[in-house]
Design a protein around this motif. Structure first.
Motif, PDB file in Angstrom:
ATOM      1  N   HIS A 154       0.794  -1.170   0.008  1.00 17.63           N
ATOM      2  CA  HIS A 154      -0.018  -0.040   0.253  1.00 17.63           C
ATOM      3  C   HIS A 154       0.763   1.171   0.122  1.00 17.63           C
ATOM      4  O   HIS A 154       1.872   1.352   0.744  1.00 17.63           O
ATOM      5  N   GLU A 155       0.507   2.375  -0.995  1.00 16.91           N
ATOM      6  CA  GLU A 155       1.264   3.545  -0.798  1.00 16.91           C
ATOM      7  C   GLU A 155       0.256   4.451  -0.859  1.00 16.91           C
ATOM      8  O   GLU A 155      -1.110   4.161  -1.071  1.00 16.91           O
ATOM      9  N   SER A 156       0.476   5.838  -0.892  1.00 14.78           N
ATOM     10  CA  SER A 156      -0.513   6.949  -0.707  1.00 14.78           C
ATOM     11  C   SER A 156      -1.271   6.936  -1.837  1.00 14.78           C
ATOM     12  O   SER A 156      -2.355   7.338  -2.254  1.00 14.78           O
ATOM     13  N   GLN A 157      -0.784   6.526  -3.348  1.00 16.33           N
ATOM     14  CA  GLN A 157      -1.562   6.702  -4.574  1.00 16.33           C
ATOM     15  C   GLN A 157      -2.350   5.223  -4.642  1.00 16.33           C
ATOM     16  O   GLN A 157      -2.966   5.190  -5.584  1.00 16.33           O
ATOM     17  N   GLY A 158      -2.245   4.311  -3.907  1.00 21.95           N
ATOM     18  CA  GLY A 158      -2.914   3.161  -4.035  1.00 21.95           C
ATOM     19  C   GLY A 158      -2.135   1.783  -3.551  1.00 21.95           C
ATOM     20  O   GLY A 158      -1.340   1.762  -2.956  1.00 21.95           O
ATOM     21  N   LEU A 159      -2.340   0.825  -4.464  1.00 20.85           N
ATOM     22  CA  LEU A 159      -1.618  -0.455  -4.329  1.00 20.85           C
ATOM     23  C   LEU A 159      -0.664  -0.290  -5.300  1.00 20.85           C
ATOM     24  O   LEU A 159      -0.784  -0.192  -6.388  1.00 20.85           O
ATOM     25  N   LYS A 160       0.583  -0.726  -4.960  1.00 17.25           N
ATOM     26  CA  LYS A 160       1.739  -0.826  -5.736  1.00 17.25           C
ATOM     27  C   LYS A 160       2.297  -2.146  -6.124  1.00 17.25           C
ATOM     28  O   LYS A 160       2.719  -2.802  -5.224  1.00 17.25           O
ATOM     29  N   LEU A 161       2.691  -2.363  -7.242  1.00 15.90           N
ATOM     30  CA  LEU A 161       3.050  -3.845  -7.592  1.00 15.90           C
ATOM     31  C   LEU A 161       4.518  -3.911  -8.406  1.00 15.90           C
ATOM     32  O   LEU A 161       4.807  -2.748  -9.299  1.00 15.90           O
ATOM     33  N   ILE A 162       5.285  -4.459  -7.536  1.00 14.73           N
ATOM     34  CA  ILE A 162       6.829  -4.322  -8.105  1.00 14.73           C
ATOM     35  C   ILE A 162       7.264  -5.889  -8.306  1.00 14.73           C
ATOM     36  O   ILE A 162       6.779  -6.716  -7.386  1.00 14.73           O
ATOM     37  N   LEU A 163       8.287  -6.051  -9.234  1.00 10.91           N
ATOM     38  CA  LEU A 163       8.824  -7.078  -9.234  1.00 10.91           C
ATOM     39  C   LEU A 163      10.088  -7.329  -8.591  1.00 10.91           C
ATOM     40  O   LEU A 163      11.155  -6.710  -8.228  1.00 10.91           O
ATOM     41  N   ARG A 164      10.188  -8.650  -7.527  1.00 11.28           N
ATOM     42  CA  ARG A 164      11.103  -8.799  -6.698  1.00 11.28           C
ATOM     43  C   ARG A 164      12.424  -8.893  -7.310  1.00 11.28           C
ATOM     44  O   ARG A 164      12.677  -9.515  -8.427  1.00 11.28           O
ATOM     45  N   GLY A 165      13.343  -8.239  -6.623  1.00  7.81           N
ATOM     46  CA  GLY A 165      14.586  -8.326  -7.275  1.00  7.81           C
ATOM     47  C   GLY A 165      15.046  -7.250  -8.142  1.00  7.81           C
ATOM     48  O   GLY A 165      16.151  -6.983  -8.594  1.00  7.81           O
ATOM     49  N   SER A 166      13.931  -6.432  -8.499  1.00  7.89           N
ATOM     50  CA  SER A 166      14.183  -5.125  -9.551  1.00  7.89           C
ATOM     51  C   SER A 166      13.457  -4.054  -8.774  1.00  7.89           C
ATOM     52  O   SER A 166      12.589  -3.423  -9.803  1.00  7.89           O
ATOM     53  N   GLU A 167      13.631  -3.913  -7.554  1.00 12.38           N
ATOM     54  CA  GLU A 167      12.541  -2.850  -6.857  1.00 12.38           C
ATOM     55  C   GLU A 167      12.784  -1.501  -7.475  1.00 12.38           C
ATOM     56  O   GLU A 167      11.635  -0.615  -7.262  1.00 12.38           O
ATOM     57  N   GLN A 168      13.770  -1.098  -7.930  1.00 12.98           N
ATOM     58  CA  GLN A 168      14.072   0.260  -8.344  1.00 12.98           C
ATOM     59  C   GLN A 168      13.756   0.321 -10.017  1.00 12.98           C
ATOM     60  O   GLN A 168      14.057   1.376 -10.653  1.00 12.98           O
ATOM     61  N   GLU A 169      13.286  -0.796 -10.632  1.00 11.57           N
ATOM     62  CA  GLU A 169      12.972  -0.711 -12.261  1.00 11.57           C
ATOM     63  C   GLU A 169      11.693  -1.042 -12.566  1.00 11.57           C
ATOM     64  O   GLU A 169      11.256  -2.240 -12.879  1.00 11.57           O
ATOM     65  N   GLY A 170      10.802   0.032 -12.224  1.00  9.62           N
ATOM     66  CA  GLY A 170       9.520   0.073 -12.741  1.00  9.62           C
ATOM     67  C   GLY A 170       8.375  -0.570 -11.639  1.00  9.62           C
ATOM     68  O   GLY A 170       8.846  -1.405 -10.882  1.00  9.62           O
ATOM     69  N   SER A 171       7.114  -0.284 -11.871  1.00  8.88           N
ATOM     70  CA  SER A 171       6.140  -0.606 -11.142  1.00  8.88           C
ATOM     71  C   SER A 171       4.854  -0.427 -11.675  1.00  8.88           C
ATOM     72  O   SER A 171       4.837   0.147 -12.735  1.00  8.88           O
ATOM     73  N   ILE A 172       3.807  -1.065 -11.131  1.00  8.48           N
ATOM     74  CA  ILE A 172       2.374  -1.009 -11.571  1.00  8.48           C
ATOM     75  C   ILE A 172       1.317  -0.545 -10.368  1.00  8.48           C
ATOM     76  O   ILE A 172       1.623  -1.224  -9.406  1.00  8.48           O
ATOM     77  N   ILE A 173       1.018   0.677 -10.670  1.00 10.06           N
ATOM     78  CA  ILE A 173      -0.027   1.346  -9.697  1.00 10.06           C
ATOM     79  C   ILE A 173      -1.370   1.011  -9.794  1.00 10.06           C
ATOM     80  O   ILE A 173      -1.945   1.165 -11.232  1.00 10.06           O
ATOM     81  N   PHE A 174      -2.114   0.734  -8.845  1.00 13.04           N
ATOM     82  CA  PHE A 174      -3.601   0.374  -8.833  1.00 13.04           C
ATOM     83  C   PHE A 174      -4.254   1.636  -7.911  1.00 13.04           C
ATOM     84  O   PHE A 174      -4.413   1.191  -6.709  1.00 13.04           O
ATOM     85  N   PRO A 175      -4.731   2.757  -8.468  1.00  9.38           N
ATOM     86  CA  PRO A 175      -5.120   3.866  -7.696  1.00  9.38           C
ATOM     87  C   PRO A 175      -6.603   3.802  -7.174  1.00  9.38           C
ATOM     88  O   PRO A 175      -7.225   4.245  -6.376  1.00  9.38           O
ATOM     89  N   MET A 176      -7.373   2.802  -7.999  1.00 12.29           N
ATOM     90  CA  MET A 176      -8.912   2.854  -7.775  1.00 12.29           C
ATOM     91  C   MET A 176      -9.285   1.559  -7.229  1.00 12.29           C
ATOM     92  O   MET A 176      -9.799   0.542  -7.747  1.00 12.29           O
ATOM     93  N   LEU A 177      -8.867   1.615  -5.947  1.00 16.04           N
ATOM     94  CA  LEU A 177      -9.390   0.413  -5.120  1.00 16.04           C
ATOM     95  C   LEU A 177     -10.792   0.407  -4.620  1.00 16.04           C
ATOM     96  O   LEU A 177     -11.198   1.422  -4.254  1.00 16.04           O
ATOM     97  N   GLU A 178     -11.580  -0.583  -4.819  1.00 16.05           N
ATOM     98  CA  GLU A 178     -12.754  -0.539  -4.549  1.00 16.05           C
ATOM     99  C   GLU A 178     -13.015  -1.430  -3.218  1.00 16.05           C
ATOM    100  O   GLU A 178     -12.930  -2.552  -2.832  1.00 16.05           O
ATOM    101  N   SER A 179     -13.861  -0.904  -2.128  1.00 10.85           N
ATOM    102  CA  SER A 179     -13.978  -1.323  -0.917  1.00 10.85           C
ATOM    103  C   SER A 179     -15.313  -2.333  -1.135  1.00 10.85           C
ATOM    104  O   SER A 179     -15.140  -3.410  -0.304  1.00 10.85           O
TER     105      SER A 179
END
Length: 454
Positions: free
Chosen positions: A28-53
């Motif tokens: 969880h981050e301020s902009q939503g849910l963040k997905l990163i590839l383990r082992g390449s934490e500094q090289e790209g991510s996918i953000i999911f800002p529209m989380l549905e309760s």
């Protein structure tokens, strides 16, 4: 407040690892849910800002939009617009590819969590006469996506986004497979019945079914079922079933009832009967699988499921049947989530294949892939696996449900689901009772489905 607990994010990461072949980190981050590839934490991510309760609530009363993937340069695996539960108005654009990350303006992971864990069903009271949550009350049925593996479709989109963020990623390639199983509710037409039940059955054969042959041989079948089920018994289709499976390299799974919690709805045989033990031994000798079919009222009683699993394993041991993984399916597909799942887990079973609807065929869990189980109430990752059921023969054929009978329309319905699973490179799970393969027409339909090659 975070919608996902750390345990839920860990479970989701395991689902993604099984699907794509890589380890991921979800946070969880301020902009939503963040997905990163383990082992390449500094090289790209996918953000999911529209989380549905709503994906964390037991309800079916939210909207459902449609999204055209091709309009945004992505491919839909079924070449159709994708259903979007929880969405009324489409975000524009849905997918944003940035220089070092991507933004997906739809809660794909929330949908996955909601569907795979059947959160929609928890605590529901709109049940059928067997206390089952019916397909017709589900969001999927109401919005016309029950016959599509919606989770698989959206994860296919996610995979394409992953490859745009991590361009050198070679995603895991799955192979289509088929799993056939058979609930052994009635291994014999008359062999295990009491005299009173036999007479009642004979009257039914005579007056309702006009099956004069069964009436004539009923007493003989009952008298001769001592050490084995008679080869002329109409329900003794087990060798025939295994013959069909052997033709295409399938392993048939046979699930046996090992308890009696309802005298009218459970089996009339005992698992310890010499004829049943001989049947199980023959199945094992031929390379097929033995499993558990817990009794009618056991779905809310962990002790019953445990005792019945112990009883099955004891008979298997005495017959020299060694099987690494023992799974099965609940009788009548009775299921209360997550109580029944937890009972299977606590009984030490390896998988459950109950989760398909009785009243309609389709993708109750939104997927045609097996996956690790998670108890969303206790937030515990379980050791058992869920193998969703796609089609039960009764759901298609029976007048109580779709009512297509033994027809070309029914055959086409089965083959439709088989083709959808094949397109998704998933698993086509088919349940067909041994007692529903009596007539030549039933057998012909079964072989067309099982032996069919695209």
């Amino acid at each position: 407040m975070s919608l996902f607990t750390p345990q839920a994010l860990n479970w989701l990461s395991k689902v993604l690892e099984e699907r794509f072949g890589y380890k991921f980190i979800l946070m969880h981050e301020s902009q939503g849910l963040k997905l990163i590839l383990r082992g390449s934490e500094q090289e790209g991510s996918i953000i999911f800002p529209m989380l549905e309760s709503a994906f964390h609530e037991s309800r079916s009363d939210f909207p459902c939009a449609q999204w055209d993937a091709e309009a945004e340069g992505l491919q839909s695996i079924l070449n159709k617009p994708l259903p979007m539960p929880c969405v009324d108005e489409l975000p524009q654009p849905l997918i944003e590819i940035k220089q070092d990350h991507a933004v997906i303006n739809y809660d794909i992971l929330g949908l996955t969590y909601w569907m795979l864990n059947r959160i929609e069903e928890i605590g529901r009271t709109d049940l059928d006469r067997h206390q089952r949550f019916p397909a017709v009350n589900s969001h999927a049925y109401k919005h016309n996506y029950l016959e599509r593996p919606i989770v698989d479709e959206w994860l296919y989109i996610l995979g394409q986004v992953m490859q745009r963020v991590w361009s050198e990623l070679e995603l895991k390639q799955h192979e289509y497979s088929m799993k056939v199983s058979h609930d052994v509710d009635a291994p014999s037409r008359y062999g295990f019945r009491s005299a009173k039940a036999m007479l009642r059955g004979m009257l039914g054969d005579l007056l309702i079914r006009k099956d004069f042959k069964s009436v004539l041989i009923a007493p003989w079948l009952r008298l001769t079922t001592k050490n084995k089920i008679h080869y002329k018994d109409p329900f003794n289709t087990f060798n025939w079933i295994m013959d069909q499976s052997d033709k295409v390299g399938l392993t048939s799974a046979f699930y046996f009832i090992c308890g009696r919690t309802d005298l009218n709805k459970d089996a009339d045989y005992e698992i310890e009967h010499p004829a049943i033990r001989k049947l199980m031994k023959n199945m094992h000798r031929r390379g097929h699988e033995i499993g558990l079919h817990p009794s009618y009222n056991s779905y809310l009683n962990p002790e019953d499921i445990l005792n019945e699993s112990v009883r099955l394993k004891d008979v298997m041991k005495k017959e020299g049947i060694s099987q690494e993984n023992i799974g099965g399916r609940m009788h009548y597909l009775r299921w209360s989530h997550p109580q029944t799942l937890q009972s299977w887990n606590d009984a030490g079973m390896k998988y459950d294949s109950t989760l398909g609807y009785a009243d309609r065929p389709g993708f109750r869990c939104g997927t045609c892939f097996e996956y690790p189980a998670f108890n969303t109430v206790s937030q515990e990752l379980l050791s058992i696996r869920i193998r969703p059921l796609v089609v039960m023969e009764c759901s298609v054929i029976s007048e109580e449900y779709l009512g297509l009978g033994i027809s070309s329309e029914a055959t086409d319905k089965f083959l439709y689901f088989k083709s959808i699973c094949k397109k998704n490179r998933g698993v086509f799970t088919l349940l067909w009772h041994n007692s529903s393969l009596v007539s030549s027409a039933e057998k012909s339909m079964y072989t067309k489905i099982v032996l069919h090659q695209d």
